[in-house]
Design an enzyme around this catalytic site. Sequence first.
Site: not given
Length: 298
Positions: A132-134
């Site tokens: 997942l993106d940050r």
Amino acid sequence: MSKSNETVFTASEHEELLPFLIRNMPGKGRNHVKSILARGQVYVAGKRTTKHNHPLSPGQKVTVSWTKTFEEEILQGVSILFEDDHLLVVEKEAGLLSIASEKEQQLTAYAMLTDYVRRTNPRSRIFVVHRLDRDTSGVMIFAKTEKAKETLQNNWEDAVEARIYVALVEGKVRQPEGVITSWLKESKTLKMYSSPHPNDGQKAVTRYKVLQQNQEYTLMELELETGRKNQIRVHMEDIGHPIAGDKKYGSRKNPLGRLGLHAQSIAFTHPVTGEAMRFATKAPKAFYKRSEQGQGQE
């Protein structure tokens, strides 16, 4: 620990800890009991243990604590939803990297979960199944064995039945539901974009449904038919409704102080047992509040 925050059992014969707990907690499944053990919530004769085969003697007290757990002491920004010998399913908070980058080597979900599994076995490892993106929160899967990781990744399209996100996007989306299809490519600046030419890049398909909206923001449910890098972020920009807080992909507002994207649920086939698994979390309340009627004005 107060009595209201713990349950005490007494062993009546010689046996191992895990079957003893399963028998004495009939309302909890085997995997749930194993997770309770792994989290360090079980004490035998006053000493914490995480070993399934810890031997019990007649008369010994076994205490299950419902207060702050071993897990909570070492995990910041990650909570465990499920654990067995093959998988860890977690909920990641926004702002935490999935794995290390050049700028951030230590404070990652991967590093903390590696530390977590090594508290019970120094040789334990975990493997990244997907990311997942940050600034995206929500459900993630990690594998505890290389075989489980490879089985999931090699059969991802068939193994994963559904991946559903909730997004807060800018503006009022006119169509209540629809399907977005494009071919994604990556620019030299590492930004993903939809190619204007069919079959030029990786095909990406996103299904969407409007949950609620006002003049400023729309809350959407998004189901991935494909799992391409930044797929949802690109597709929302494509339809003129970028995700709130997503400056990279066209957003002009940041009402949440974070990216308005949450991985709400995932349904998949367990890579070892073949069991149908589904895990869901709630999107942050702020997503709903910003898209309520009468809200959303800057």
